[in-house]
Every structure is written in structure tokens, then in C-alpha cells.
Design a protein around this motif. Structure first.
Motif, PDB file in Angstrom:
ATOM      1  N   VAL A   4      60.067 -24.359  98.566  1.00 54.59           N
ATOM      2  CA  VAL A   4      59.661 -24.820  99.975  1.00 54.59           C
ATOM      3  C   VAL A   4      58.120 -25.298  99.871  1.00 54.59           C
ATOM      4  CG1 VAL A   4      59.511 -23.904 102.314  1.00 54.59           C
ATOM      5  CG2 VAL A   4      61.206 -22.877 100.624  1.00 54.59           C
ATOM      6  N   LYS A 389      60.098 -25.764 110.793  1.00 50.40           N
ATOM      7  CA  LYS A 389      60.762 -25.391 109.502  1.00 50.40           C
ATOM      8  C   LYS A 389      61.855 -26.554 109.584  1.00 50.40           C
ATOM      9  CE  LYS A 389      63.927 -22.125 107.890  1.00 50.40           C
ATOM     10  NZ  LYS A 389      65.102 -21.041 108.305  1.00 50.40           N
ATOM     11  N   THR A 391      64.156 -29.606 107.070  1.00 49.88           N
ATOM     12  CA  THR A 391      64.690 -30.146 106.192  1.00 49.88           C
ATOM     13  C   THR A 391      64.690 -31.663 106.112  1.00 49.88           C
ATOM     14  OG1 THR A 391      65.999 -28.109 106.276  1.00 49.88           O
ATOM     15  CG2 THR A 391      66.787 -29.847 104.701  1.00 49.88           C
ATOM     16  N   HIS A 413      57.082 -25.016 107.143  1.00 49.58           N
ATOM     17  CA  HIS A 413      57.855 -24.950 105.870  1.00 49.58           C
ATOM     18  C   HIS A 413      58.927 -26.167 105.969  1.00 49.58           C
ATOM     19  CE1 HIS A 413      56.923 -20.580 106.658  1.00 49.58           C
ATOM     20  NE2 HIS A 413      56.210 -21.112 105.767  1.00 49.58           N
ATOM     21  N   TYR A 415      61.792 -28.218 103.655  1.00 54.33           N
ATOM     22  CA  TYR A 415      62.774 -27.966 102.585  1.00 54.33           C
ATOM     23  C   TYR A 415      63.260 -29.271 102.033  1.00 54.33           C
ATOM     24  CZ  TYR A 415      62.948 -23.101 104.216  1.00 54.33           C
ATOM     25  OH  TYR A 415      62.466 -22.070 104.652  1.00 54.33           O
ATOM     26  N   PRO A 443      61.421 -19.718  98.073  1.00 51.26           N
ATOM     27  CA  PRO A 443      62.020 -19.588  99.412  1.00 51.26           C
ATOM     28  C   PRO A 443      61.845 -18.153  99.909  1.00 51.26           C
ATOM     29  CG  PRO A 443      63.771 -20.500  97.855  1.00 51.26           C
ATOM     30  CD  PRO A 443      62.569 -20.381  96.999  1.00 51.26           C
TER      31      PRO A 443
END
Ligand code: UD1
Length: 448
Positions: A4, A389, A391, A413, A415, A443
Motif C-alpha cells: 500500500v 483509501k 484503489t 492509502h 492500493y 497492508p
């Protein structure tokens, strides 16, 4: 589970970075080298995941490759083809295998198999223009579905013959594929309505040194005279204008100052025009371009992505993040891809004021008018961004998220790092060097 990226934003980016060679140039140059049995030496080669994939692909076909990653020097020679079947494991890896059809049709009269193409999920990304053009040169190509994924079966047992090809749209990939196939075809090929991106000009320059006779007219027409006589080549890959625009946007949005060594003025004209409109500072110097915050940014801008020399679609994402920091309402009309605003959902969650429209907003109707695609965007600024957060769904969206996180005072964070590694050399180290609080963590270390 993948690592991450943890970012604590709110700091201006300050310092200097050196631009690597362009991802969208080197991969095509490597495939182009398959046309001859002569060695090519490339310099300014970026150390990124996409090049690893293409090198693996070329090795599979029979290339000998020596790549000095530290020096950015890559030597490739393909004395003979081992096979003209591209293994299924390259299916979906990136957009490059499809160019193997053009290159291999030129190099061999054997049957060719190329698995279906991948790349970023930013639209349907069909390859009908590629196939139509290659068929006009005399290739027979059919698609067969296999167990999981399909593959293209192609052959030109009697060789290819030059033809007049008019592309329905100046597609970068279709232009490249046609040029590659035309280099070893009998006689002359003329491509009308061709793409003329700087990376295509770079490919043409390389192929000229390799032995092909190619001219580029001012009206998007490319003439290719077929040849079978080739020479060894040394070629310096052009700098990456997408990385340049990404770092420039991040420098200005964070109220910082970054000198982008190697940035080419000529490749960035449309970007610089828009930057000036919004009030972003820049100074073109002999060795590159310095980008800096020059007071509050002004929105009220209308931006339309287009084929070169228009505003590049891969500059759109960092520029949209920049516009979230500009005062006023701006309109962005994406005319190259029908579905390139998917990344804005995450930005909205981080606090950006964005609204998507199916209509063509702005000056002109594009080919997606009345088709129901989400291809216009209104950005309201200036908005402080929250941490998130997130992705990453594709490469360029990935940079937009990193940039948004750099703007937020809170912790974010991110991903899906492999997407970033595909196209940005040493991104995390570079950003650290510019003062960003950014690090890769396991992670398990993410506090929930
Ligand atoms: C290349 C770049 C990508 C960039 C794009 C446009 C690489 C590896 N990628 O992608 O970063 O965003 O150019 O500058 O160099 N189309 C068709 N049929 C076809 C081919 C294309 O309809 O046969 C459509 C595509 O769906 C897209 C548009 O044409 O909507 C442009 O595509 P194209 O220029 O071919 O992009 P790529 O070569 O895939």
C-alpha cells in the motif's frame, strides 16, 4: 495482498527530476526492431514494468536483449524468429502484443497468433482500424475464441503489398501497426488521417535509420516505401511528455516548484497553453522546464482532449486534479476515449466537486455525441481535499490519486501500485526527493 502507498500530503513539491524516455515510444520501438535482423541500441530507456513486459515478449519471439537498467541502455537483436505465436500468457498484459501482428506480418510469411490485447480499462478500446488497415495490405486475419480468452490468427503467406489506407480516426495504435506492416511490404503504402503524435514521429525516425523511407506530410498523410535492406541503429528515446505534464501539475497544485529536466517545449505546447490560462507558472530553459506556483489558480477554463497536436487525453487526469485547486468552474470534454472519467468517483470521495455529463460540453460535438457515454466533466474549485483509501483502476488515474493525496493534509492509502510501476519510473523515490511524505507499507500496517 499487494503493498500500500501511504501519503501524508500538504507539502509543496520542490526540487528537480529528470524525465525518463517515453513509455509510449520505447515499447513500439522494441517491436519495430523485430522487422530486421540488425542490432538496435536504445538509450534513455525507462526502467518501468511496461518495458519488462515488452522485453519478455520480444525474447519469446527470438530477440536477444541486453538491458542496463541503471544506464537506461537497451540493446536488442533478432537474428531469427523462434516462433510467430505470441503465448497466451501475454494476453491482456498491455496494448503492445497487438502491434506484433503488423511487425510479424512484415517479418515472416508463416502463420501468426496474437492473443487479445489488454491495457488500461478506459473504454472498449477496439482494434477494428488496425485489422482493416492490415487486411488492405493483403493480410488475412481472423479472431477465434479459445478456452478463456481469444486470439487473432493472421498470415500473409505471399507477403504484403502497399496500399492507400484512410483511417476512420487518427488512432495511434492503428497508425503504428500499419507503418510496421508497411515497412517490408512491396511498393508504397500511404496512410491518410494518420496519428502524428511525437511518439509516432520518434518511431518514424527510428525506422528511417533502420532503412525504411518514410515521409510525413502536413495533412496527416504518411508515405512508406517498402524495403528489405536494414542497418544497425542507435536511437535515443524521446522524453516522456506524460510524466512531464504529471509532475508539472503536481508541482503547481501543491504550490511548489519543480524543474523537469529533459521536458521538451515542442511536445508540451498545448499543455503549456492551458497551464498559462489557469495561471500556473513555468519557465522554459535550455535543459528542461521549471514549473512553479505563481499565485492563486484561475478556473473558468474549457478543455477539450484531442489527438495531437491537441490536448493529450493522458494529461487530462492530473490536469483535472489541478483544476480542483483553481477558483471557478471549468469544463473538460474528453473526445478521445468514451469512458475516461471513471477515476473521478474517488476524487469526489476526497472532496472534489465534480459532475459528469453525457453531453458534449464545450465548443464542438465529438464522435461520442448522443451515444450516452459519460465524457464531459464540470470541475468546481478551489476545494480542499480529504485523505482517502483508494484503489487504482488504471495507470493515469493512479497518478491523479497520488496527486490528490499529496494535496490533502490528511493521510491517504492507495492500493494497486503495480499500475503506477508500469508507467512511472521511480515515482515514489522521485516524490520523496521532492519533499513528499510518501512510503510503501505492508497492508498489515494500515491502521483501520
Ligand atoms: C495510445 C496510447 C495511450 C493514449 C492514446 C491516445 C500507447 C501504448 N497508448 O493508445 O496512452 O491515450 O494513444 O493518445 O501508446 N479506436 C477504435 N478502433 C481502433 C483503434 C482505436 O475505435 O482500431 C479508438 C479507441 O477506442 C480510442 C481512440 O480510437 O477511443 C484512440 O485510440 P488509439 O489512438 O488507438 O489509442 P492507443 O494506441 O490504444
Amino acid at each position: 495482498m499487494d503493498d500500500v502507498l501511504r501519503i501524508r500530503g500538504g507539502k509543496p513539491l520542490e526540487g528537480k527530476i529528470s524525465l525518463p524516455g517515453a513509455k509510449n515510444a520505447i515499447n513500439k520501438l522494441l517491436i519495430a526492431s523485430l522487422l530486421s535482423d540488425q542490432p538496435s541500441i536504445f538509450t534513455n530507456v525507462p526502467n518501468i514494468g511496461e518495458v519488462e513486459i515488452t522485453v519478455a515478449l520480444c525474447r519469446e519471439i527470438g530477440s536477444q536483449v541486453h538491458w542496463n537498467r541503471q544506464e537506461g541502455v537497451l540493446e536488442i537483436v533478432t537474428r531469427e524468429l523462434n516462433t510467430s505465436y505470441v503465448p497466451q500468457r501475454f494476453c491482456g498484459a498491455n496494448r503492445i502484443p497487438i502491434l506484433m501482428i503488423g511487425a510479424l506480418l512484415g517479418r515472416t510469411d508463416q502463420d501468426i497468433i496474437v492473443p487479445t490485447v489488454g491495457g488500461d480499462r478506459i473504454g472498449r478500446r477496439p482494434i477494428d482500424f488496425h485489422l482493416q488497415a492490415l487486411r488492405q495490405l493483403g493480410a488475412s486475419i481472423e479472431y477465434r475464441s479459445m478456452k478463456k480468452e481469444g486470439a487473432y490468427f493472421a498470415q500473409a503467406h505471399d507477403g504484403l503489398t502497399g496500399a492507400l489506407i484512410t483511417l476512420p480516426f487518427p488512432s495511434v495504435g492503428a497508425t503504428e501497426n500499419t507503418i510496421l506492416a508497411a515497412v517490408r511490404a512491396r511498393g508504397e503504402t500511404v496512410i491518410k488521417n494518420a496519428a502524428i503524435e511525437p511518439e509516432i514521429v520518434d518511431l518514424i525516425l527510428y525506422l528511417r535509420n533502420l532503412g525504411a523511407n518514410i515521409t510525413l506530410d502536413v495533412d496527416r498523410t504518411i508515405h512508406i516505401q517498402g524495403t528489405r535492406k536494414f542497418y544497425p541503429v542507435q536511437h535515443r528515446v524521446i522524453p516522456d511528455r506524460i510524466v512531464a505534464a504529471s509532475m508539472a501539475s503536481a508541482a503547481i497544485a501543491t504550490k511548489g516548484r519543480v524543474f523537469v529536466e529533459g521536458a521538451e517545449h515542442l511536445h508540451l505546447i498545448t499543455f503549456l497553453n492551458k497551464l498559462r490560462e489557469v495561471g500556473g507558472g513555468f519557465q522554459v530553459r535550455e535543459e528542461g522546464i521549471e514549473f512553479f506556483y505563481d499565485g492563486p489558480l484561475q478556473g473558468g477554463l474549457h478543455l477539450e482532449t484531442d489527438v495531437h497536436p491537441g490536448f493529450m487525453t493522458d494529461w487530462q487526469q492530473p490536469f483535472v486534479v489541478l483544476l480542483t485547486q483553481a477558483h471557478g468552474v471549468s469544463v473538460v470534454h474528453e473526445t478521445v476515449y468514451e469512458n475516461r472519467f471513471g477515476y473521478t468517483d474517488a476524487l469526489k470521495q476526497m472532496g472534489a466537486e465534480l459532475e459528469i455529463f453525457k453531453q458534449c460540453l464545450g465548443g464542438k460535438e465529438c464522435r461520442y455525441a448522443s451515444q450516452g457515454h459519460n465524457h464531459s466533466l464540470i470541475v468546481k474549485g478551489a476545494t480542499p481535499l480529504k485523505g482517502g483509501k483508494i484503489t487504482i483502476p488504471d495507470l493515469r488515474a493512479g497518478f491523479a490519486y497520488v496527486m490528490a493525496a499529496l494535496l490533502s493534509q490528511e493521510e491517504s492509502h492507495i492500493y494497486g501500485l503495480p499500475y503506477l510501476e508500469r508507467g512511472y519510473e521511480n515515482l515514489i523515490e522521485n516524490l520523496k526527493g521532492l519533499g513528499a511524505d510518501i512510503e510503501i507499507i505492508a497492508p498489515s500496517k494500515v491502521e483501520v
